[in-house]
Design an enzyme around this catalytic site. Structure first.
Site, short mmCIF file in Angstrom:
data_model
loop_
_atom_site.label_atom_id
_atom_site.label_comp_id
_atom_site.label_asym_id
_atom_site.label_seq_id
_atom_site.Cartn_x
_atom_site.Cartn_y
_atom_site.Cartn_z
N CYS A 171 50.09 41.66 45.94
CA CYS A 171 51.20 42.32 45.24
C CYS A 171 51.44 43.70 45.83
O CYS A 171 52.58 44.12 46.06
CB CYS A 171 50.89 42.45 43.74
N CYS B 127 46.18 43.22 41.93
CA CYS B 127 46.49 42.16 42.90
C CYS B 127 46.77 42.75 44.29
O CYS B 127 47.76 43.47 44.47
CB CYS B 127 47.69 41.35 42.40
#
Length: 436
Positions: A64, A61
């Site tokens: 993230c 991600c």
């Protein structure tokens, strides 16, 4: 050897020029995340009378990683979160993180949860990247948001037939990606005339929350498909295929091939045929691959992937960035080093073919270099090959965000210019938040 060292040296020099001025975590001033088990986290939070802050992430991600590199290490963030919360990171694809993901209904990444340790109730959810100032604001507002959520839920339970009450509650649930949103969205659609479902505001709800291809909502779509596609373009077509893929993927979530429900899959095939769907072979292919992954037959899975790459996947940069990445990263739980050797070989071919292409796709190439490094490591390969793979991966990790940011800015400016002067139709309250 000299050539290899030269490449590495050039890469490292470039990296020293493009690295951000602020280090990832200078002096460890940012958030202190515990590495304890979930039960230990709960016990610690109870003993210190603190709320739990959980950063739910995956290794692939991008947002993230941005949080981890740009926001969590900042002193002002660390000062507030360390004083008020027990902080924990949850990799939602490993260990107990998989169960916690399901337990707390995490469906998007990053999702940040504020959890009451006394009953493990989620007080507040924050979905997506947030700058430091906004994240602290969300954290300070978590208790108030919890009370607001309770009030909205209570009002909804008391009067489900009221349109505005349902809209208000649904709007909140969608904003925070709460799993209850699906149930409320389906209830909301029943309050709206079917003849309006094709309109963009309502179709957004259908495309996100109607997942059962055998449902009444889906049946209405099939009968009025042309109207939906006319109003929503390709999204109308994607809605249909999305239901089929979702249903087939759920059937493939078994522990052995004997557990696969062939009768239900055959019923799905019959439904797709009756609806004139032309992607049946792709559904079959997808289901077979998903099944191989779930039963952990990684060697056969790699046979399938290698065949796909041999048919042109490596030379189609857009296809690779969207599909090749997903194909090979399904190996995350594989323990067979031979499979990763095969995957690294595929990445070598991808890099070579993309570098020889007339137009260089920076984004796809960066994914290929990153994957190559990951697979080389997992294959246990060391020495010069590992060093070069890491250097190239690091290089593109720094180039690509700048490249993508420029493209995103250009796209946003183009969209703004396109929409300038246009007026939109009525937007119901539920559609003003959370992506509607």
């Amino acid at each position: 050897m000299k050539k290899v060292l030269t490449i590495i040296t050039v890469c490292l020099i470039f990296l020293s020029q493009v690295q951000p001025a602020k280090a990832v975590n200078d002096g460890n001033e940012g958030i202190h995340f515990t590495h304890a088990t979930w039960q230990e986290v709960i016990a610690k939070a109870k003993s210190e009378n603190k709320i739990i802050f959980a950063d739910c992430y995956t290794t692939w991600c991008g947002p993230c990683k941005m949080l981890a590199k740009q926001v969590f290490p900042q002193k002002e963030v660390g000062d507030y979160f360390n004083a008020n919360f027990i902080n924990v990171k949850i990799d939602c694809e490993k260990g107990e993180g998989v169960d916690l993901k399901n337990k707390f209904g995490v469906s998007a990444f990053p999702t940040m949860l504020f959890i009451d340790p006394s009953n493990e109730k989620v007080l507040h959810r924050v979905v997506g990247f947030r700058p430091a100032e906004e994240l602290i604001k969300e954290a300070k507002g978590a208790p108030a948001e919890a009370k607001r959520a309770e009030a909205l839920a209570a009002a909804y339970q008391k009067n489900k037939k009221d349109l505005k009450t349902t809209e208000d509650y649904l709007s909140y649930l969608v904003k925070v990606s709460d799993p209850k949103a699906e149930e409320v969205a389906l209830h909301y659609l029943k309050m709206i005339p079917k003849t309006d479902w094709h309109k963009k505001d309502y179709f957004w709800l259908m495309s996100r929350y109607v997942k059962d291809p055998f449902s009444k909502e889906a049946a209405y779509f099939y009968k009025n498909k042309e109207k939906f596609i006319e109003a929503n373009g390709f999204q109308g077509e994607y809605f249909e295929s999305g239901m089929y893929y979702s249903y087939a993927g759920n059937l493939a979530e078994v522990n052995s091939k004997d557990e696969f429900d062939q009768k239900k899959f055959d019923k799905l095939i019959t439904l797709m045929e009756s609806n004139g769907y032309d992607g049946i072979e792709s559904i079959k292919d997808y289901t077979n691959r998903a099944l191989l992954i779930h039963v952990k037959d990684y060697s056969t899975y790699m046979d399938v992937v290698e065949e796909k790459f041999s048919k042109g996947l490596a030379t189609n940069s857009k296809y690779y960035s969207e599909s090749g990445f997903n194909l090979l990263n399904r190996l995350k739980d594989c323990q067979d080093k031979t499979c990763f050797e095969r995957a690294a070989k595929l990445m070598d071919d991808v890099v070579a073919k993309q570098m020889a292409a007339e137009e260089l796709d920076m984004f796809s190439l960066s994914i290929a270099y990153r994957d190559n490094y990951g697979f080389v490591k997992k294959a246990g390969i060391t020495g010069e090959r590992l060093a070069v793979a890491k250097a190239m991966s690091d290089l593109f990790d720094n180039i690509v965000p700048k490249h993508r940011a420029l493209l995103d800015k250009t796209y946003q400016e183009a969209q703004k210019a396109k929409e300038e002067g246009k007026t939109g139709g009525r937007a119901i309250p539920a559609m003003k938040m959370g992506g509607f």
